[in-house]
Scaffold this motif. Structure first.
Motif, PDB file in Angstrom:
ATOM      1  N   GLN A  28      16.614  18.362 -14.318  1.00 12.52           N
ATOM      2  CA  GLN A  28      17.263  17.756 -13.704  1.00 12.52           C
ATOM      3  C   GLN A  28      15.710  16.601 -13.781  1.00 12.52           C
ATOM      4  N   LYS A  29      15.573  15.661 -13.640  1.00 16.03           N
ATOM      5  CA  LYS A  29      15.040  15.048 -12.417  1.00 16.03           C
ATOM      6  C   LYS A  29      15.706  13.808 -12.350  1.00 16.03           C
ATOM      7  N   SER A  30      14.487  12.898 -11.939  1.00 15.48           N
ATOM      8  CA  SER A  30      15.140  12.066 -10.040  1.00 15.48           C
ATOM      9  C   SER A  30      14.368  10.863 -10.580  1.00 15.48           C
ATOM     10  N   VAL A  31      14.744   9.272 -10.648  1.00 19.49           N
ATOM     11  CA  VAL A  31      14.009   8.204 -10.688  1.00 19.49           C
ATOM     12  C   VAL A  31      14.764   7.237  -9.437  1.00 19.49           C
ATOM     13  N   ALA A  32      13.822   6.683  -9.076  1.00 15.30           N
ATOM     14  CA  ALA A  32      14.769   5.790  -8.273  1.00 15.30           C
ATOM     15  C   ALA A  32      13.833   4.569  -8.579  1.00 15.30           C
ATOM     16  N   VAL A  33      14.814   3.450  -8.587  1.00 13.43           N
ATOM     17  CA  VAL A  33      14.277   1.944  -9.344  1.00 13.43           C
ATOM     18  C   VAL A  33      14.694   1.471  -8.105  1.00 13.43           C
ATOM     19  N   THR A  34      13.781   0.306  -7.657  1.00 13.73           N
ATOM     20  CA  THR A  34      13.991  -0.953  -6.780  1.00 13.73           C
ATOM     21  C   THR A  34      13.442  -2.935  -6.925  1.00 13.73           C
ATOM     22  N   ASN A  75      11.448  -9.166   2.179  1.00  8.40           N
ATOM     23  CA  ASN A  75      10.624  -7.605   2.477  1.00  8.40           C
ATOM     24  C   ASN A  75      11.241  -7.009   3.733  1.00  8.40           C
ATOM     25  N   GLY A  76      11.875  -7.041   4.796  1.00 10.93           N
ATOM     26  CA  GLY A  76      12.023  -6.167   5.372  1.00 10.93           C
ATOM     27  C   GLY A  76      13.075  -5.193   4.581  1.00 10.93           C
ATOM     28  N   PRO A  90      11.898  12.089  -5.205  1.00  2.00           N
ATOM     29  CA  PRO A  90      12.332  11.548  -6.981  1.00  2.00           C
ATOM     30  C   PRO A  90      11.017  12.585  -7.189  1.00  2.00           C
ATOM     31  N   ASP A  91      11.361  12.287  -8.615  1.00  2.00           N
ATOM     32  CA  ASP A  91      10.035  12.270  -9.551  1.00  2.00           C
ATOM     33  C   ASP A  91       8.872  11.561  -9.767  1.00  2.00           C
ATOM     34  N   ALA A  92       9.648  10.540  -9.735  1.00  2.00           N
ATOM     35  CA  ALA A  92       9.140   8.560 -10.263  1.00  2.00           C
ATOM     36  C   ALA A  92      10.224   8.015  -8.885  1.00  2.00           C
ATOM     37  N   ILE A  93       9.065   7.110  -8.718  1.00  2.00           N
ATOM     38  CA  ILE A  93       9.235   5.705  -7.893  1.00  2.00           C
ATOM     39  C   ILE A  93       9.420   4.427  -8.983  1.00  2.00           C
ATOM     40  N   VAL A  94       9.791   3.539  -9.336  1.00  2.00           N
ATOM     41  CA  VAL A  94       9.448   2.473 -10.321  1.00  2.00           C
ATOM     42  C   VAL A  94      10.141   1.349  -8.983  1.00  2.00           C
ATOM     43  N   ALA A  95       8.672   0.791  -9.386  1.00  2.00           N
ATOM     44  CA  ALA A  95       8.949  -1.108  -8.555  1.00  2.00           C
ATOM     45  C   ALA A  95       8.092  -2.505  -9.092  1.00  2.00           C
ATOM     46  N   ILE A  96       9.882  -2.536  -8.843  1.00  2.00           N
ATOM     47  CA  ILE A  96       9.620  -4.434 -10.094  1.00  2.00           C
ATOM     48  C   ILE A  96       9.200  -5.230  -9.171  1.00  2.00           C
ATOM     49  N   ALA A  97       8.712  -5.850  -9.183  1.00  2.00           N
ATOM     50  CA  ALA A  97       7.670  -6.827  -8.472  1.00  2.00           C
ATOM     51  C   ALA A  97       6.494  -6.775  -7.324  1.00  2.00           C
ATOM     52  N   THR A  98       6.251  -7.372  -7.220  1.00  2.00           N
ATOM     53  CA  THR A  98       4.869  -6.859  -6.006  1.00  2.00           C
ATOM     54  C   THR A  98       5.128  -6.698  -4.824  1.00  2.00           C
ATOM     55  N   PRO A  99       6.309  -7.514  -4.355  1.00  2.00           N
ATOM     56  CA  PRO A  99       6.427  -7.222  -2.722  1.00  2.00           C
ATOM     57  C   PRO A  99       6.949  -5.759  -2.923  1.00  2.00           C
ATOM     58  N   SER A 100       7.976  -5.447  -3.681  1.00  2.00           N
ATOM     59  CA  SER A 100       8.438  -4.162  -3.580  1.00  2.00           C
ATOM     60  C   SER A 100       7.274  -2.950  -4.262  1.00  2.00           C
ATOM     61  N   ALA A 101       6.387  -3.373  -4.996  1.00  2.00           N
ATOM     62  CA  ALA A 101       5.732  -2.295  -5.110  1.00  2.00           C
ATOM     63  C   ALA A 101       4.836  -2.278  -4.004  1.00  2.00           C
ATOM     64  N   GLN A 102       4.389  -3.168  -3.552  1.00  2.00           N
ATOM     65  CA  GLN A 102       3.056  -2.785  -2.073  1.00  2.00           C
ATOM     66  C   GLN A 102       4.050  -2.380  -0.795  1.00  2.00           C
ATOM     67  N   ALA A 103       5.771  -2.709  -0.916  1.00  2.00           N
ATOM     68  CA  ALA A 103       6.454  -1.803   0.018  1.00  2.00           C
ATOM     69  C   ALA A 103       5.944  -0.669  -0.358  1.00  2.00           C
ATOM     70  N   VAL A 104       6.605   0.186  -1.395  1.00  2.00           N
ATOM     71  CA  VAL A 104       6.547   1.845  -1.731  1.00  2.00           C
ATOM     72  C   VAL A 104       5.333   2.267  -1.687  1.00  2.00           C
ATOM     73  N   VAL A 105       4.387   1.223  -2.308  1.00  2.00           N
ATOM     74  CA  VAL A 105       3.032   2.160  -2.278  1.00  2.00           C
ATOM     75  C   VAL A 105       2.511   2.316  -0.655  1.00  2.00           C
ATOM     76  N   ALA A 106       2.728   1.535   0.099  1.00  2.00           N
ATOM     77  CA  ALA A 106       2.595   1.076   1.509  1.00  2.00           C
ATOM     78  C   ALA A 106       2.589   2.357   2.042  1.00  2.00           C
ATOM     79  N   ALA A 107       4.254   2.969   1.466  1.00  2.00           N
ATOM     80  CA  ALA A 107       5.578   4.440   2.012  1.00  2.00           C
ATOM     81  C   ALA A 107       4.573   5.470   1.607  1.00  2.00           C
ATOM     82  N   THR A 108       3.683   5.729   0.595  1.00  2.00           N
ATOM     83  CA  THR A 108       3.858   7.377  -0.053  1.00  2.00           C
ATOM     84  C   THR A 108       2.137   7.316  -0.840  1.00  2.00           C
ATOM     85  N   LYS A 109       1.847   8.332  -0.879  1.00  2.00           N
ATOM     86  CA  LYS A 109       0.736   8.861  -1.183  1.00  2.00           C
ATOM     87  C   LYS A 109       0.828   9.695  -2.440  1.00  2.00           C
TER      88      LYS A 109
END
Length: 323
Positions: A28-34, A75-76, A90-109
């Motif tokens: 079982q794998k988990s993918v979260a997309v925003t 953005n909030g 999840p095993d991976a987060i897919v972040a679509i478009a710049t604002p969402s990608a910036q939010a996810v990258v800021a939230a996890t290392k």
């Protein structure tokens, strides 16, 4: 003895069932997309990611947990979704478009992040370069060669001198495009006239502010503009200002022409990277990618409404002619 035997068989059957189920659970794998907002281009990316996962054998309800959330242009909300997804591990987060990608990258290392539909991931500070990042982030850029966009403008509006652009100054990818256009348009004998639209509801008024000041309006993949493109089309039709886009779906919605990426294909390309991560590769070892496959869409009907006639050569060279 008979009761004991039945009990033994029942326990044995349960153990066998658990043994059979164990490998399935392990797979079982988990993918979260925003995504920052829902509009045809970003929706196509999301669907393309899911297509690639299915092609690789990962299907929701079987061996894949699939989550999707849109930030509805806020953005909030994008930051809240990012924190929620990171907490889900999840095993991976897919972040679509710049604002969402910036939010996810800021939230996890550490949770693997795959961005998509980001024009300049380096300027957006998602990755240090387009090479393998060595971090938890990789992805696919939708960066377009702007010289080809300028060539298209010249083909459709040969006498254009002033190019208008409605954009969100808070969106990093749009700021990058503005700066590059400021550099290359003068070389083609044109200048850029900007109109800010910090929110989707500002697109119409920003477009109206360009009436009488521009010969053509060019739009990049700015998410505020694309999500409210119909309001831009109304201004273009009423004021007879030609609209040229970089998002091919915008042509179906009333733009004259677009030389752009097929966002479904971009999603599939993104999904293939996600599959590599699900199979054990580290995101930091995977270089960021771009798409070099461009398609020309044209809309002769929209051209007529906006006061221009598409050259036959442009129509013949189009991958799609919108009727």
């Amino acid at each position: 003895m008979l009761i004991g035997k039945k009990h033994f068989l029942t326990v044995g059957a349960m153990a066998l069932a658990m043994a059979i189920a164990a490998p399935v659970a392990a797979q079982q794998k988990s993918v979260a997309v925003t995504a920052i907002v829902e509009h045809p281009a970003l929706d196509a990316v999301r669907d393309g990611v899911q297509d690639a996962l299915k092609q690789a054998g990962y299907e929701p309800g079987k061996n894949l947990k699939w989550q999707y959330q849109s930030a509805q242009g806020n953005n909030g909300t994008a930051a809240q979704i990012a924190r929620k997804f990171v907490g889900d591990r999840p095993d991976a987060i897919v972040a679509i478009a710049t604002p969402s990608a910036q939010a996810v990258v800021a939230a996890t290392k550490d949770v693997p992040v795959v961005y998509s539909a980001v024009t300049d991931p380096v300027a957006a500070q998602l990755v240090p370069s387009m090479d393998a990042s060595g971090t938890n982030v990789t992805g696919v850029s939708d960066l377009l060669a702007l010289d080809k966009q300028v060539e298209l403008i010249k083909k459709i509006v040969p006498n254009a001198k002033r190019v208008g652009m409605v954009y969100n100054p808070g969106e990093a990818n749009s700021v990058v495009v503005v700066k590059k256009l400021q550099e290359i348009l003068p070389k083609a004998g044109m200048s850029l006239v900007e109109a800010a639209a910090p929110r989707s509801v500002d697109v119409a008024s920003a477009a109206r502010s360009l009436i009488g000041k521009v010969d053509v309006i060019y739009t990049n993949t700015d998410n505020n503009v694309v999500s409210a493109y119909e309001s831009l089309v109304k201004v273009g039709n009423d004021a007879k200002i030609p609209l040229i886009a970089s998002d091919t779906d915008s042509v179906k919605r009333g733009g004259i022409a677009a030389l752009g990426i097929n966002y479904r294909d971009l999603g599939v390309q993104t999904g293939k990277i996600v599959v590599r991560i699900l199979k054990g590769e580290k995101p930091g070892a995977i270089p960021s990618e771009t798409s070099s496959k461009l398609e020309l869409y044209v809309n002769p009907g929209a051209a007529a409404k906006q006061g221009v006639t598409l050259p036959d050569a442009v129509i013949k060279s189009a991958a799609v002619v919108v009727k």
